[in-house]
Design a protein around this motif. Structure first.
Motif, mmCIF file in Angstrom:
data_model
loop_
_atom_site.group_PDB
_atom_site.id
_atom_site.type_symbol
_atom_site.label_atom_id
_atom_site.label_comp_id
_atom_site.label_asym_id
_atom_site.label_seq_id
_atom_site.Cartn_x
_atom_site.Cartn_y
_atom_site.Cartn_z
ATOM 1 N N MET A 1 0.993 -1.098 0.063
ATOM 2 C CA MET A 1 0.068 -0.115 -0.107
ATOM 3 C C MET A 1 0.973 1.271 -0.114
ATOM 4 S SD MET A 1 -3.276 0.947 2.363
ATOM 5 C CE MET A 1 -4.102 -0.684 2.037
ATOM 6 N N LYS A 2 0.528 2.201 -1.005
ATOM 7 C CA LYS A 2 1.401 3.469 -1.001
ATOM 8 C C LYS A 2 0.874 4.631 -0.820
ATOM 9 C CE LYS A 2 4.395 1.164 -4.508
ATOM 10 N NZ LYS A 2 4.817 1.365 -6.057
ATOM 11 N N LYS A 3 -0.690 4.552 -1.063
ATOM 12 C CA LYS A 3 -1.359 5.738 -0.990
ATOM 13 C C LYS A 3 -2.706 5.570 0.107
ATOM 14 C CE LYS A 3 -0.138 7.980 -5.198
ATOM 15 N NZ LYS A 3 -0.528 8.758 -6.487
ATOM 16 N N ILE A 4 -2.901 6.540 1.101
ATOM 17 C CA ILE A 4 -3.960 6.351 1.822
ATOM 18 C C ILE A 4 -4.766 7.740 1.913
ATOM 19 C CG2 ILE A 4 -3.129 4.249 3.246
ATOM 20 C CD1 ILE A 4 -2.525 6.402 5.394
ATOM 21 N N ALA A 5 -5.912 7.883 2.471
ATOM 22 C CA ALA A 5 -6.588 8.901 2.671
ATOM 23 C C ALA A 5 -7.524 9.083 4.091
ATOM 24 C CB ALA A 5 -7.534 9.129 1.689
ATOM 25 N N VAL A 6 -7.766 10.309 4.520
ATOM 26 C CA VAL A 6 -8.466 10.285 5.906
ATOM 27 C C VAL A 6 -9.493 11.344 5.580
ATOM 28 C CG1 VAL A 6 -6.733 12.041 6.604
ATOM 29 C CG2 VAL A 6 -8.212 10.862 8.249
ATOM 30 N N LEU A 7 -10.526 10.688 6.354
ATOM 31 C CA LEU A 7 -11.736 11.691 6.274
ATOM 32 C C LEU A 7 -12.615 11.814 7.596
ATOM 33 C CD1 LEU A 7 -14.551 10.084 5.964
ATOM 34 C CD2 LEU A 7 -13.806 9.817 3.719
ATOM 35 N N THR A 8 -13.306 12.761 7.666
ATOM 36 C CA THR A 8 -14.130 12.887 9.021
ATOM 37 C C THR A 8 -15.628 13.018 8.572
ATOM 38 O OG1 THR A 8 -13.749 15.157 9.168
ATOM 39 C CG2 THR A 8 -12.353 13.604 10.586
ATOM 40 N N SER A 9 -16.608 12.174 9.282
ATOM 41 C CA SER A 9 -17.850 12.107 8.626
ATOM 42 C C SER A 9 -18.893 12.352 9.989
ATOM 43 C CB SER A 9 -18.024 11.006 7.790
ATOM 44 O OG SER A 9 -19.634 10.802 7.445
ATOM 45 N N GLY A 10 -20.071 12.731 9.474
ATOM 46 C CA GLY A 10 -21.176 12.735 10.645
ATOM 47 C C GLY A 10 -20.865 14.164 11.652
ATOM 48 N N GLY A 11 -21.418 14.036 12.752
ATOM 49 C CA GLY A 11 -21.153 14.932 13.714
ATOM 50 C C GLY A 11 -19.939 14.894 14.376
ATOM 51 N N ARG A 21 -4.204 13.965 12.529
ATOM 52 C CA ARG A 21 -3.102 14.461 12.698
ATOM 53 C C ARG A 21 -2.052 13.062 12.703
ATOM 54 N NH1 ARG A 21 0.520 14.750 17.198
ATOM 55 N NH2 ARG A 21 2.224 16.170 17.202
ATOM 56 N N ALA A 22 -2.601 12.062 13.432
ATOM 57 C CA ALA A 22 -1.873 10.856 13.782
ATOM 58 C C ALA A 22 -1.856 10.021 12.551
ATOM 59 C CB ALA A 22 -2.653 10.268 15.118
ATOM 60 N N VAL A 23 -3.016 9.927 12.096
ATOM 61 C CA VAL A 23 -3.090 9.296 10.692
ATOM 62 C C VAL A 23 -2.189 9.850 9.731
ATOM 63 C CG1 VAL A 23 -4.656 8.560 8.725
ATOM 64 C CG2 VAL A 23 -5.610 8.655 11.192
ATOM 65 N N VAL A 24 -2.045 11.057 9.450
ATOM 66 C CA VAL A 24 -1.075 11.724 8.580
ATOM 67 C C VAL A 24 0.282 11.380 8.886
ATOM 68 C CG1 VAL A 24 -0.485 13.905 7.584
ATOM 69 C CG2 VAL A 24 -2.930 13.394 7.771
ATOM 70 N N ARG A 25 0.830 11.776 10.220
ATOM 71 C CA ARG A 25 2.026 11.626 10.376
ATOM 72 C C ARG A 25 2.372 10.026 10.525
ATOM 73 N NH1 ARG A 25 3.777 17.191 13.956
ATOM 74 N NH2 ARG A 25 3.143 18.420 12.165
ATOM 75 N N LYS A 26 1.691 9.270 10.960
ATOM 76 C CA LYS A 26 2.045 8.032 11.304
ATOM 77 C C LYS A 26 2.166 7.318 9.686
ATOM 78 C CE LYS A 26 3.447 4.100 12.802
ATOM 79 N NZ LYS A 26 2.493 3.175 13.933
ATOM 80 N N GLY A 27 1.387 7.867 8.797
ATOM 81 C CA GLY A 27 1.449 7.108 7.398
ATOM 82 C C GLY A 27 2.745 7.816 6.815
ATOM 83 N N LEU A 28 3.013 9.202 6.957
ATOM 84 C CA LEU A 28 4.231 9.815 6.322
ATOM 85 C C LEU A 28 5.645 8.921 7.149
ATOM 86 C CD1 LEU A 28 3.158 13.544 6.301
ATOM 87 C CD2 LEU A 28 3.310 11.955 4.472
ATOM 88 N N TYR A 29 5.559 8.946 8.353
ATOM 89 C CA TYR A 29 6.477 8.103 9.075
ATOM 90 C C TYR A 29 6.783 6.823 8.466
ATOM 91 C CZ TYR A 29 9.174 5.920 12.584
ATOM 92 O OH TYR A 29 10.038 5.013 13.600
ATOM 93 N N GLY A 31 6.460 6.050 5.050
ATOM 94 C CA GLY A 31 6.739 6.380 3.813
ATOM 95 C C GLY A 31 5.488 6.180 2.812
ATOM 96 N N LEU A 32 4.277 6.487 3.483
ATOM 97 C CA LEU A 32 3.178 6.487 2.686
ATOM 98 C C LEU A 32 2.948 8.056 1.937
ATOM 99 C CD1 LEU A 32 0.846 4.201 4.773
ATOM 100 C CD2 LEU A 32 2.074 3.421 2.876
ATOM 101 N N GLU A 33 1.875 7.921 0.966
ATOM 102 C CA GLU A 33 1.495 9.286 0.626
ATOM 103 C C GLU A 33 0.158 9.343 1.287
ATOM 104 O OE1 GLU A 33 1.891 10.775 -3.580
ATOM 105 O OE2 GLU A 33 2.866 8.865 -3.869
ATOM 106 N N VAL A 34 -0.223 10.572 1.758
ATOM 107 C CA VAL A 34 -1.513 10.661 2.604
ATOM 108 C C VAL A 34 -2.188 11.758 2.272
ATOM 109 C CG1 VAL A 34 -2.578 10.759 4.845
ATOM 110 C CG2 VAL A 34 -0.164 9.897 4.648
ATOM 111 N N PHE A 35 -3.534 11.555 1.922
ATOM 112 C CA PHE A 35 -4.279 12.669 1.357
ATOM 113 C C PHE A 35 -5.536 12.786 2.493
ATOM 114 C CE2 PHE A 35 -2.433 10.456 -2.093
ATOM 115 C CZ PHE A 35 -2.221 11.524 -3.206
ATOM 116 N N GLY A 36 -6.135 14.137 2.559
ATOM 117 C CA GLY A 36 -6.992 14.795 3.322
ATOM 118 C C GLY A 36 -8.170 14.511 2.500
#
Length: 319
Positions: A1-11, A21-29, A31-36
């Motif tokens: 897996m090379k690319k992941i994304a994160v989203l927030t939904s609902g209330g 922040r944790a998802v993005v920085r752990k992903g970058l740590y 070596g992944l590409e991370v998208f919001g």
């Protein structure tokens, strides 16, 4: 897996930013590409997707709400809407998605998984109504917000010798009412999981008055009844003019507590670990301070359980 994304939904719930922040920085740590993905599933369908770097999530761990914004999407519940979302993910080469939200958000993540997208859910809701975890992100912050409000309302209730009814959120779960009622020393707590006769509450108020008690606090979970209705029923049964306070969306805002920031950070990083380990189609949680995960099928539709011992304790201490 090379690319992941994160989203927030609902209330929204305090601590969502810490989870992002944790998802993005752990992903970058790793070596992944991370998208919001902005505006939840609506933004996913419309392609509001941006590549993130370390600075993209700087200075957000202490902020309430969600920097990705959120929405509720009826269109995403349709096959056409789901295919739009899949097309957007494919066009960006995104293989995995971390979804932060509640029950409805999990159902959306499950749909993505059915199309072959690796998904992991993180419980983000103040209601604390998601099975498979002792706590959801935002619950502790909302709890402290409510307790602070109870303390303030009790000051004026005492000054004017009044009974105050406070309606709190929680949807169909009574955790916020139960925990805040116990922490705030409420005389009565009404939650959807336990049937309570208004006559019993009136009797408790009357007994308090007879022994010289000048004020009372009644906590009402929105899933049980309304605070306005409780006031109406009390007035019909005794010579009393209770005041009602509906806290509403005040409970969703504010800086996340230290507990919620740590919880969100742990769950966010754990979600990325699961994605890279190909353990997908699951929701993460924490039980007895240990990180856990369960398939969406074992989470969705499972009834919420209240801590009956805690409810009994609250009743015993409010005699």
């Amino acid at each position: 897996m090379k690319k992941i994304a994160v989203l927030t939904s609902g209330g929204d719930s305090p601590g969502m930013n810490a989870a992002v922040r944790a998802v993005v920085r752990k992903g970058l740590y790793l070596g992944l590409e991370v998208f919001g993905v902005y505006r939840g599933y609506t933004g996913l369908m419309e392609g509001e997707i941006k590549k993130f770097d370390l600075g993209s999530v700087g200075d957000i761990i202490h902020r309430g709400g969600t920097m990705l914004h959120s929405s509720r999407s009826e269109e995403f519940k349709t096959e056409e809407g789901q295919r739009k979302a899949i097309d957007q993910l494919m066009s960006h080469g995104i293989e995995g998605v971390v979804v932060i939200g509640g029950d409805g958000s999990y159902r959306g993540a499950q749909k993505l998984a059915e199309y072959g997208i690796a998904t992991v859910g993180i419980p983000g809701t103040i209601d604390n109504d998601i099975p498979g975890t002792d706590y959801t992100i935002g619950f502790d912050t909302a709890l402290n917000t409510i307790v602070d409000a109870i303390d303030k309302i009790r000051d004026t209730a005492m000054s004017h010798e009044k009974t105050s009814v406070i309606e709190v959120m929680g949807r169909d779960a009574g955790d916020l009412a139960l925990w805040s009622g116990l922490a705030g020393g409420a005389e009565s707590i009404m939650i959807p999981e336990v049937s309570i006769d208004i006559g019993g509450i009136v009797d408790k108020i009357q007994k308090g008055i007879e022994r010289g008690k000048k004020h009372s606090i009644i906590i009402v979970a929105e899933g049980s009844t309304s605070g306005v209705e409780v006031v109406k029923q009390i007035k019909n049964r005794m010579n009393l003019e209770p005041r009602v306070t509906i806290l509403g969306h005040l409970q969703r805002g504010g800086k996340p507590t230290g507990f919620d920031r740590v919880l969100a950070s742990r769950l966010g990083a754990y979600a990325v670990d699961l994605l890279t380990d190909n353990q997908v189609g699951v929701a993460v949680g924490i039980e007895q301070n240990k990180l856990v995960h369960y398939p969406f099928d074992k989470i969705l539709g499972k009834p919420h359980q209240i801590n009956t011992n805690m409810f009994e304790l609250a009743s015993q201490l409010s005699i």
